[in-house]
Design an enzyme around this catalytic site. Structure first.
Site, short mmCIF file in Angstrom:
data_model
loop_
_atom_site.label_atom_id
_atom_site.label_comp_id
_atom_site.label_asym_id
_atom_site.label_seq_id
_atom_site.Cartn_x
_atom_site.Cartn_y
_atom_site.Cartn_z
N HIS A 234 0.83 -1.21 0.00
CA HIS A 234 0.00 0.00 0.00
C HIS A 234 0.86 1.26 0.00
CE1 HIS A 234 0.41 1.16 4.33
NE2 HIS A 234 0.55 -0.15 4.53
N ASP B 146 -0.64 4.46 0.89
CA ASP B 146 -1.13 5.45 1.85
C ASP B 146 -0.33 5.36 3.13
OD1 ASP B 146 -2.52 2.89 2.07
OD2 ASP B 146 -3.62 3.79 3.73
N ASP C 269 6.49 1.56 6.00
CA ASP C 269 5.07 1.23 6.00
C ASP C 269 4.33 2.13 4.99
OD1 ASP C 269 2.59 0.21 6.75
OD2 ASP C 269 2.40 1.55 8.47
N GLU D 196 -5.14 1.34 3.07
CA GLU D 196 -4.89 0.28 4.04
C GLU D 196 -5.00 0.78 5.47
OE1 GLU D 196 -2.70 -2.31 6.79
OE2 GLU D 196 -2.22 -0.25 6.25
N GLU D 197 -4.55 2.00 5.71
CA GLU D 197 -4.49 2.53 7.08
C GLU D 197 -5.85 2.92 7.63
OE1 GLU D 197 -1.94 2.15 8.68
OE2 GLU D 197 -0.16 2.34 7.44
N ASP E 32 4.12 -6.21 4.54
CA ASP E 32 3.68 -5.13 5.42
C ASP E 32 3.70 -5.58 6.87
OD1 ASP E 32 2.77 -2.63 6.14
OD2 ASP E 32 0.67 -3.09 5.74
N ARG F 267 -9.08 -10.15 20.77
CA ARG F 267 -8.32 -10.79 19.69
C ARG F 267 -8.41 -12.29 19.92
NH1 ARG F 267 -5.71 -6.46 16.74
NH2 ARG F 267 -6.80 -4.67 17.63
N HIS G 161 4.21 4.26 12.28
CA HIS G 161 3.14 5.09 12.85
C HIS G 161 3.68 6.09 13.87
CE1 HIS G 161 -0.37 2.15 11.78
NE2 HIS G 161 0.54 2.21 10.83
#
Length: 474
Positions: free
Chosen positions: A86, A88, A118, A152-153, A176, A357, A447
């Site tokens: 990706h 973005d 990323d 994607e984000e 990724d 999760r 991030h």
């Protein structure tokens, strides 16, 4: 086979690859407002156009899917291997010290800048793997397609759009994550629940409770405002001190201005934030503060009862959903984890969200249904009708074995499968795994400020990807 030629090619083209990564990383491609023909704004549109132009210049066939997704193909061969990356990025954020977010810089064997790790750096590494095979004249019998997404984000609506038009390839990997191979991604129950009751003005009382910033983040702070009435600060101080010792969370009291005679205080719980997929890395301020409020000598009322019920369903330190009746684990994917991540309480209602999760053994019958019934017994409504199922690709498949062998051959490291609590681009693909593009010990600061990719890791990733394309498609 071809290993020496591939290594020489990548060494000869390393500088050019870094320049192409820098070209894409100079573009601020975070998601922006829709514009005509630009579904995610001008930044992603510009990045996609630049990447497709780059691929065309290297002689590949490109396809643009309404500026949601771009595809790069060797030719009109039988579909076999897709590489899902990706373009973005997350917002730049603050705290950058090495360089500005969109001014990529090579320093000390790393390339810094938003998107370098990323996922623009790995995307370009995959493109150079394709270029290597093309330039070396290595014949392929089946097609390799590089898919370049742009959302994607923020939810992956780009890929949903793409797969409305195109079938899945027999095999897909996404560069990724980290090596070796992520073949298991836990399922997810993003549980939203509410309750209402008749409001009471009896003192002492809880005026409000606020905690959480996102569903997938362990709350590092939480806030409760209380009106003490005839109860004094001296009465509750021992309770707070005892809770601090037992829970390992700091509680700060701040007096609020009040027009009434009754004192009003805000209690701030200070814990430590973390990603919800790794709750053990944080200290949940929300559940700690809920525990403390439950200990305070508040007037009997429906609200107090609900605080007690919540404290029972989500005890501080219960990271596996034991109190909700869904504690479970399996050998391949490990424990179920659960975080109460968002909660607001006022005089007559509550609204909360938890992030679970869920391992491979989890399903709607033994997880969603159990939580729904447990909450209903306490007078709360869980609004979820479904959950995201776990994702699992057989680690003994020829596909995964081929990836692991290439990783071992080019790095000298042991290749093995991994399970993660997070989700990647391939979560909903039948035969999709995450593969690269950083080494297991590398923290790329994705991030965060000063994001970087290790240059040697990008180069060896391009080499590995090229070998995989040959092994699977030649």
């Amino acid at each position: 086979m071809y290993q020496e030629q591939i290594k020489k090619y990548m060494e000869d083209h390393k500088q050019e690859m870094l320049e192409d990564i820098a070209t894409l990383c100079r573009i601020n491609s975070e998601k922006m407002s829709y514009k005509a023909g630009m579904p995610f704004g001008s930044g992603t549109f510009q990045a996609l156009g630049a990447a497709l132009s780059m691929a065309e210049n290297y002689g590949f066939i490109t396809t643009n899917y309404d500026n949601y997704v771009g595809a790069v193909d060797f030719g009109h061969l039988e579909r076999h291997l897709d590489i899902l990356a990706h373009l973005d990025v997350v917002p730049a954020g603050e705290g950058w010290t090495v360089t500005e977010p969109f001014e990529p810089l090579v320093k000390d064997g790393k390339i810094y800048g938003r998107g370098t790790a990323d996922d623009k750096g790995p995307a370009v590494a995959a493109l150079y793997a394709m270029r290597c095979i093309k330039d070396l004249g290595i014949p392929l019998k089946k097609n390799v397609r590089l898919i370049l997404g742009t959302d994607e984000e923020c939810g992956s609506s780009d890929i949903a759009h793409y797969y409305e038009e195109e079938p899945e390839a027999p095999m897909t990997f996404s560069p990724d994550a980290s090596y070796p191979v992520v073949n298991i991604e836990k399922g997810r129950l993003n549980g939203h629940f509410t309750a209402e009751w008749e409001e009471s003005q009896a003192l002492p009382r809880l005026i409000s409770f606020e905690a959480g910033i996102k569903a997938n983040v362990v709350p590092g702070k939480a806030f409760a405002t209380i009106e003490l009435g005839s109860v004094t600060l001296e009465d509750i101080r021992p309770i707070i001190d005892e809770a601090e010792k037992e829970l390992g969370i700091e509680f700060l009291l701040t007096a609020q201005d009040s027009l009434e005679d009754d004192p009003i205080y805000t209690i701030t719980a200070v814990g430590a934030g973390a990603h919800a997929s790794s709750p053990e890395a944080g200290k949940n301020a929300l559940t700690a503060l809920l525990n403390l409020v439950n200990r305070l000598p508040l007037a009997e009322c429906a609200q107090k009862d609900y605080v007690k019920k919540l404290t029972g369903l989500f005890p501080h330190g219960d990271l596996n959903g034991e109190a909700l009746g869904i504690k479970m684990k399996d050998e391949l994917s490990g424990d179920l984890t659960l975080v109460l991540s968002l909660l607001t309480i006022d005089g007559g209602s509550l609204d909360g969200t938890f992030d679970a999760r869920c391992p491979i053994c989890s399903n709607e019958e033994n997880t969603l249904k159990v939580v729904k019934e447990a909450m209903a017994q306490k007078g709360m409504t869980l609004h979820n009708k479904e959950m995201t199922p776990p994702h699992h690709v057989d680690g003994n498949s020829d596909f995964v074995k081929t990836l692991l062998k290439a990783y071992e051959d080019y790095t000298g490291r042991k290749g093995e499968c991994q399970a993660i609590g997070g989700g990647t681009y391939v979560h909903h693909l039948k035969n999709g795994v995450a593969f690269g593009a950083s080494m297991p010990e590398t923290d790329n600061r994705m991030h965060g400020a000063d994001e970087f990719a290790v240059i040697d890791e990008l180069v060896v990733s391009a080499e590995i990807f090229a070998q995989v394309m040959i092994d699977l498609c030649a």
